[in-house]
Write an enzyme that holds these catalytic residues in place. Structure first.
Site, short mmCIF file in Angstrom:
data_model
loop_
_atom_site.label_atom_id
_atom_site.label_comp_id
_atom_site.label_asym_id
_atom_site.label_seq_id
_atom_site.Cartn_x
_atom_site.Cartn_y
_atom_site.Cartn_z
N ARG A 15 26.21 49.46 47.84
CA ARG A 15 27.05 50.31 48.51
C ARG A 15 28.07 50.65 48.23
O ARG A 15 28.50 51.26 47.78
CB ARG A 15 26.28 50.50 50.53
CG ARG A 15 26.32 50.97 50.97
CD ARG A 15 27.97 51.45 52.12
NE ARG A 15 28.69 49.94 52.42
CZ ARG A 15 29.98 50.44 53.19
NH1 ARG A 15 30.46 51.03 52.89
NH2 ARG A 15 30.64 49.31 53.22
N ASP A 16 28.42 49.39 48.71
CA ASP A 16 30.39 49.28 49.19
C ASP A 16 30.61 48.81 48.15
O ASP A 16 31.53 49.54 46.87
CB ASP A 16 30.81 48.18 49.85
CG ASP A 16 32.38 48.36 50.35
OD1 ASP A 16 32.75 49.35 50.06
OD2 ASP A 16 32.83 47.11 51.13
N HIS A 212 34.44 39.36 54.63
CA HIS A 212 34.33 40.21 53.76
C HIS A 212 35.98 40.69 52.96
O HIS A 212 36.54 41.16 53.80
CB HIS A 212 33.63 41.62 54.32
CG HIS A 212 33.84 43.16 53.51
ND1 HIS A 212 32.23 43.56 52.87
CD2 HIS A 212 35.04 43.86 52.74
CE1 HIS A 212 32.60 44.35 52.75
NE2 HIS A 212 33.98 44.77 52.11
N HIS A 214 38.69 41.72 49.86
CA HIS A 214 39.14 42.70 48.46
C HIS A 214 39.99 41.82 47.80
O HIS A 214 40.51 40.80 48.15
CB HIS A 214 38.75 44.22 48.76
CG HIS A 214 38.20 44.66 49.42
ND1 HIS A 214 37.95 46.34 48.68
CD2 HIS A 214 36.93 44.94 50.93
CE1 HIS A 214 36.14 46.83 49.40
NE2 HIS A 214 36.70 45.51 50.13
N CYS A 245 37.98 51.78 48.74
CA CYS A 245 37.64 52.38 50.10
C CYS A 245 38.13 53.30 49.41
O CYS A 245 39.33 53.54 49.18
CB CYS A 245 37.96 51.35 50.93
SG CYS A 245 38.66 52.11 51.99
N ASN A 254 35.80 44.95 45.64
CA ASN A 254 35.15 43.29 46.60
C ASN A 254 35.06 42.28 45.61
O ASN A 254 35.34 42.56 44.20
CB ASN A 254 33.93 43.49 47.18
CG ASN A 254 33.47 44.35 48.11
OD1 ASN A 254 33.33 46.17 47.93
ND2 ASN A 254 33.62 44.44 49.95
#
Length: 311
Positions: A15-16, A212, A214, A245, A254
């Protein structure tokens, strides 16, 4: 230090990791990516986002990805919790229909970022999530709340330490069960991470908090270590370091799952993941979408494997 003996990694690559890719990626590749990650030992997998395809076209096939995974016979005996990002009630309804076990709502610790990302204030975003939370509770779906820009914002710069803790409390009050504290643009450093996570943990309990990170400034592993030393035992990572993002210019991917696993294994912390399978998956997905394989630990292990096999 209160280092955990075991850490859970929530894999967010499907997803991300993929949402920001401009070239369309086929559903078949996404399903295969998820399948390989599960075979490597992943038990929590962020596989889809039920958002407007107008804004995030790469995620338009989320229901098809989940259906494809649920139809694979060799995954039927594996316990995997599939999660999806949901911006509103419509997205939640679609996620339920697709069979997710976890849903993720998202706001930020920065008012400026919330306005740019979802065009409302933090308070308004949480108000929107009330019916989503009620529906999640009615269907026994685990509800996570992502708190973006907890360590810095591309629009307002520094974010006060207490902001993420205050947002976490507001999310808890509407029924959110787990709190993803996100360094969306990767500007955080270890001391700031300790301060922010300590504040959030004081508000909602560190056992309910996930990190979370990055890796824009190369600080993600140091920041994970800082959170580990507080006792945080859940972290998000993305295979091959994929990601970015769309609303945070300059943010890189990430932290790579392979890099995190290498760190944790070296500390004697169990993840239940197979490093070799992760590396093979990281190299495969990077090649499949035409990107270089950027995980440093992954590349090192991949080169070693190829040398040993004479490839």
């Amino acid at each position: 230090m209160k280092l955990p003996s075991q850490v859970t990694l929530v894999e967010v690559g499907p997803r991300d990791g993929l949402q920001n890719e401009k070239t369309p990626i086929s559903t078949a590749i996404k399903v295969e990516l998820c399948k390989q990650l599960i075979e490597a030992g992943i038990h929590r997998l962020e596989a889809a986002a039920f958002v407007s395809p107008k804004w995030v076209p790469q995620m338009a096939d989320g229901a098809d990805v989940l259906a494809g995974l649920q139809a694979l016979p060799d995954l039927q005996d594996r316990t995997v919790s599939y999660s999806a990002l949901v911006p509103n009630l419509k997205g939640m309804e679609a996620a339920i229909e697709a069979g997710v076990q976890e849903a993720v709502v998202f706001t930020a610790a920065s008012e400026a970022f919330t306005q740019k990302n979802i065009n409302c204030t933090i308070a308004e975003s949480i108000e929107r999530f009330k019916p989503v939370a009620a529906l999640a509770q009615a269907h026994n779906i685990h509800l996570r709340g992502s708190i973006s820009c907890a360590l810095g914002c591309p629009y307002q710069g520094e974010v006060p330490v207490q902001n993420a803790a205050e947002v976490a409390l507001r999310l808890r009050d509407i029924g959110v069960q787990e709190f993803d504290v996100a360094d969306t643009i990767g500007v955080g450093t270890a001391l700031r991470v300790s301060q922010v996570f300590e504040a959030v943990g004081y508000s909602v309990g560190l056992n309910n908090v996930a990190g979370h990170f990055h890796d824009t400034y190369g600080q993600a592993l140091a920041n994970i270590l800082a959170a580990l030393q507080l006792g945080v035992s859940t972290f998000h990572s993305s295979i091959a370091g994929l990601g970015g993002c769309p609303y945070a210019k300059g943010a890189t991917g990430n932290v790579a799952t392979e890099d995190v696993v290498y760190l944790l294994q070296g500390m004697g912390i169990d993840t239940g993941l197979n490093m070799h399978k992760l590396v093979q998956t990281g190299a495969w997905i990077s090649g499949s979408i035409g990107k270089p394989y950027t995980s440093r630990a992954g590349r090192a292990v991949w080169n070693k494997l190829n040398t040993e096999t004479g490839a």
